[in-house]
Design an enzyme around this catalytic site. Structure first.
Site, PDB file in Angstrom:
ATOM      1  N   LYS A   1      45.713  -2.860  54.372  1.00  0.00           N
ATOM      2  CA  LYS A   1      46.344  -1.667  53.793  1.00  0.00           C
ATOM      3  C   LYS A   1      45.541  -1.148  52.593  1.00  0.00           C
ATOM      4  O   LYS A   1      45.352   0.063  52.429  1.00  0.00           O
ATOM      5  CB  LYS A   1      47.785  -2.016  53.394  1.00  0.00           C
ATOM      6  CG  LYS A   1      48.514  -0.945  52.621  1.00  0.00           C
ATOM      7  CD  LYS A   1      48.679   0.340  53.397  1.00  0.00           C
ATOM      8  CE  LYS A   1      49.150   1.455  52.493  1.00  0.00           C
ATOM      9  NZ  LYS A   1      49.079   2.761  53.117  1.00  0.00           N
TER      10      LYS A   1
ATOM     11  N   THR B   1      53.492  -1.902  49.729  1.00  0.00           N
ATOM     12  CA  THR B   1      52.048  -2.139  49.555  1.00  0.00           C
ATOM     13  C   THR B   1      51.837  -2.955  48.288  1.00  0.00           C
ATOM     14  O   THR B   1      52.102  -2.469  47.181  1.00  0.00           O
ATOM     15  CB  THR B   1      51.281  -0.806  49.435  1.00  0.00           C
ATOM     16  OG1 THR B   1      51.564  -0.001  50.575  1.00  0.00           O
ATOM     17  CG2 THR B   1      49.790  -1.066  49.357  1.00  0.00           C
TER      18      THR B   1
ATOM     19  N   LYS C   1      48.062   2.809  41.947  1.00  0.00           N
ATOM     20  CA  LYS C   1      48.347   1.364  42.074  1.00  0.00           C
ATOM     21  C   LYS C   1      47.491   0.748  43.184  1.00  0.00           C
ATOM     22  O   LYS C   1      46.903  -0.325  43.021  1.00  0.00           O
ATOM     23  CB  LYS C   1      49.853   1.207  42.349  1.00  0.00           C
ATOM     24  CG  LYS C   1      50.356  -0.171  42.699  1.00  0.00           C
ATOM     25  CD  LYS C   1      50.653  -0.369  44.179  1.00  0.00           C
ATOM     26  CE  LYS C   1      51.583   0.630  44.794  1.00  0.00           C
ATOM     27  NZ  LYS C   1      51.849   0.395  46.214  1.00  0.00           N
TER      28      LYS C   1
HETATM   29  P1  NAP Z   1      59.301   5.584  45.962  1.00  0.00           P
HETATM   30  O1  NAP Z   1      59.888   6.787  46.591  1.00  0.00           O
HETATM   31  O2  NAP Z   1      58.743   5.651  44.564  1.00  0.00           O
HETATM   32  O3  NAP Z   1      60.413   4.417  46.029  1.00  0.00           O
HETATM   33  C1  NAP Z   1      60.211   3.208  45.378  1.00  0.00           C
HETATM   34  C2  NAP Z   1      61.365   2.270  45.683  1.00  0.00           C
HETATM   35  O4  NAP Z   1      61.146   1.027  44.970  1.00  0.00           O
HETATM   36  C3  NAP Z   1      62.737   2.785  45.224  1.00  0.00           C
HETATM   37  O5  NAP Z   1      63.712   2.377  46.153  1.00  0.00           O
HETATM   38  C4  NAP Z   1      62.909   2.067  43.889  1.00  0.00           C
HETATM   39  O6  NAP Z   1      64.250   1.939  43.478  1.00  0.00           O
HETATM   40  C5  NAP Z   1      62.323   0.724  44.232  1.00  0.00           C
HETATM   41  N1  NAP Z   1      61.991  -0.095  43.072  1.00  0.00           N
HETATM   42  C6  NAP Z   1      61.057   0.167  42.126  1.00  0.00           C
HETATM   43  N2  NAP Z   1      61.034  -0.829  41.211  1.00  0.00           N
HETATM   44  C7  NAP Z   1      61.975  -1.726  41.597  1.00  0.00           C
HETATM   45  C8  NAP Z   1      62.417  -2.967  41.078  1.00  0.00           C
HETATM   46  N3  NAP Z   1      61.878  -3.495  39.959  1.00  0.00           N
HETATM   47  N4  NAP Z   1      63.396  -3.638  41.726  1.00  0.00           N
HETATM   48  C9  NAP Z   1      63.924  -3.127  42.872  1.00  0.00           C
HETATM   49  N5  NAP Z   1      63.555  -1.949  43.422  1.00  0.00           N
HETATM   50  C10 NAP Z   1      62.583  -1.269  42.784  1.00  0.00           C
HETATM   51  O7  NAP Z   1      58.108   4.978  46.835  1.00  0.00           O
HETATM   52  P2  NAP Z   1      57.729   5.186  48.372  1.00  0.00           P
HETATM   53  O8  NAP Z   1      56.833   6.354  48.481  1.00  0.00           O
HETATM   54  O9  NAP Z   1      58.929   5.067  49.219  1.00  0.00           O
HETATM   55  O10 NAP Z   1      56.791   3.889  48.572  1.00  0.00           O
HETATM   56  C11 NAP Z   1      57.311   2.582  48.738  1.00  0.00           C
HETATM   57  C12 NAP Z   1      56.140   1.651  49.057  1.00  0.00           C
HETATM   58  O11 NAP Z   1      55.479   2.120  50.241  1.00  0.00           O
HETATM   59  C13 NAP Z   1      55.059   1.599  47.971  1.00  0.00           C
HETATM   60  O12 NAP Z   1      54.524   0.303  47.918  1.00  0.00           O
HETATM   61  C14 NAP Z   1      54.017   2.584  48.469  1.00  0.00           C
HETATM   62  O13 NAP Z   1      52.724   2.299  47.955  1.00  0.00           O
HETATM   63  C15 NAP Z   1      54.105   2.364  49.956  1.00  0.00           C
HETATM   64  N6  NAP Z   1      53.700   3.505  50.807  1.00  0.00           N
HETATM   65  C16 NAP Z   1      54.105   4.763  50.514  1.00  0.00           C
HETATM   66  C17 NAP Z   1      53.717   5.815  51.326  1.00  0.00           C
HETATM   67  C18 NAP Z   1      54.075   7.243  51.048  1.00  0.00           C
HETATM   68  O14 NAP Z   1      53.426   8.130  51.620  1.00  0.00           O
HETATM   69  N7  NAP Z   1      55.075   7.556  50.237  1.00  0.00           N
HETATM   70  C19 NAP Z   1      52.919   5.557  52.459  1.00  0.00           C
HETATM   71  C20 NAP Z   1      52.560   4.239  52.762  1.00  0.00           C
HETATM   72  C21 NAP Z   1      52.956   3.224  51.915  1.00  0.00           C
HETATM   73  P3  NAP Z   1      64.965   3.116  42.617  1.00  0.00           P
HETATM   74  O15 NAP Z   1      65.416   4.127  43.616  1.00  0.00           O
HETATM   75  O16 NAP Z   1      66.061   2.419  41.913  1.00  0.00           O
HETATM   76  O17 NAP Z   1      63.920   3.659  41.664  1.00  0.00           O
END
Ligand code: NAP
Length: 286
Positions: free
Chosen positions: A171, A96, A239
């Site tokens: 989104k 997102t 965010k």
């Molecule tokens: P998360 O568990 O916090 O995972 C974040 C991911 O991003 C990890 O793999 C992290 O790597 C990586 N990352 C962060 N900074 C980085 C960088 N500078 N370079 C490369 N990789 C980097 O987040 P999530 O919940 O899976 O969400 C991921 C995305 O989906 C976000 O944009 C979020 O808004 C969206 N989303 C989430 C949900 C939900 O319910 N969780 C639902 C819809 C959409 P590391 O493991 O090394 O930290």
């Protein structure tokens, strides 16, 4: 059979990649913290060396990372996707982000001869695990069609909105509403309980009427128990609220409610709830 890359194995990416592997596809995974690749390798994935190497060796590479800074770093950074993409290879960023970030990535990828699709998702940890996400896409239509098989595994529905930026906007619209709903829900619960009402009865009454919805139904018991196991990290909701307020600025559309809710979520982050579920905003409000 298409060979897929998957970059970013957080809460969402790890579950989405696992579904592609279980469906029998050849999947190459990469994550900044490499230990998160281990469970997926155990499922049958190969571990890639860098975003560049993954993008260069796969037909379509999916990405699911935290925010605009992470998406940009993944694409433009050293050994990034841009260095590996080309010759019609596909890059599908499911993170997102704001529409501007998405367009910058699209322009760079297409200049290199690659194809780009933005594809943020609606749905959280459980739908990611169950393969029932709602996938919102925009960009290269041939890549949309080529990715549909994978989308059918990761999600229950997928939509195509035309030009890059439109799915990012869709989104943000979804999440600005959900963030505002959660803040209003928390305020109502806090006020009702302070006024001597029973929390379970508040939930029951809400669920019996026009305000019944899966968010209140799912998060309500967490509010009552005071435990907020993370499905959607609070820092990511903040965010999204910030990005929605920014979109309102760009389009000169007032977003007064979202701006106020963003301030509440900023306070919740400052109070130390960034890594908890976004419903932990209740603790700040209460
Ligand atoms: P998360 O568990 O916090 O995972 C974040 C991911 O991003 C990890 O793999 C992290 O790597 C990586 N990352 C962060 N900074 C980085 C960088 N500078 N370079 C490369 N990789 C980097 O987040 P999530 O919940 O899976 O969400 C991921 C995305 O989906 C976000 O944009 C979020 O808004 C969206 N989303 C989430 C949900 C939900 O319910 N969780 C639902 C819809 C959409 P590391 O493991 O090394 O930290």
């Amino acid at each position: 059979m298409a060979k897929y890359g998957f970059l970013g194995l957080g809460i969402m990416g790890s579950a989405m990649a696992a579904n592609l592997i279980r469906a029998g596809f050849e999947v190459v995974v990469w994550n900044r913290t490499s230990s998160k690749c281990t469970p997926l390798v155990a499922l049958g994935a190969r571990q890639g060396q860098s975003p560049r190497q993954v993008a260069a060796s796969c037909d379509i590479t999916f990405a699911m990372v935290a925010d605009p800074a992470a998406s940009s770093h993944l694409c433009f950074g050293a050994d990034g996707v841009l260095a590996g993409i080309g010759e019609g290879r596909g890059y599908v960023d499911m993170s997102t982000v704001d529409d501007g970030t998405s367009r910058r990535i699209m322009e760079a990828v297409t200049q290199r001869g690659g194809r780009f699709l933005e594809a943020p998702v609606s749905g959280t940890k459980k739908p990611a695990e169950d393969g029932t996400l709602i996938i919102l896409t925009a960009g290269d239509q041939s890549l949309y069609e080529a990715s549909s098989e994978a989308f059918d595994i990761m999600g229950k529905r997928h939509f195509y909105f035309g030009e890059v930026g439109q799915a990012a906007r869709m989104k943000l619209v979804v999440n600005m509403i959900m963030g505002s709903m959660m803040a209003a829900f928390s305020e109502g619960m806090a006020l009702g309980r302070k006024g001597g009402l029973d929390g379970r009865q508040i939930l029951e009454v809400l669920d019996a009427g026009a305000l019944a919805n899966p968010v209140f139904r799912g998060k309500g018991p967490m509010l009552l128990q005071g435990e907020f196991p993370t499905s959607f990290p609070l820092k990511h909701m903040q965010k999204d609220l910030r990005l929605a307020v920014g979109l309102g600025e760009d389009l000169e559309q007032p977003t007064a409610c979202t701006a106020a809710v963003n301030e509440i979520f900023k306070r919740a982050r400052a109070e130390g709830y960034a890594e908890e579920d976004f419903s932990a905003v209740f603790k700040t409000i209460e």
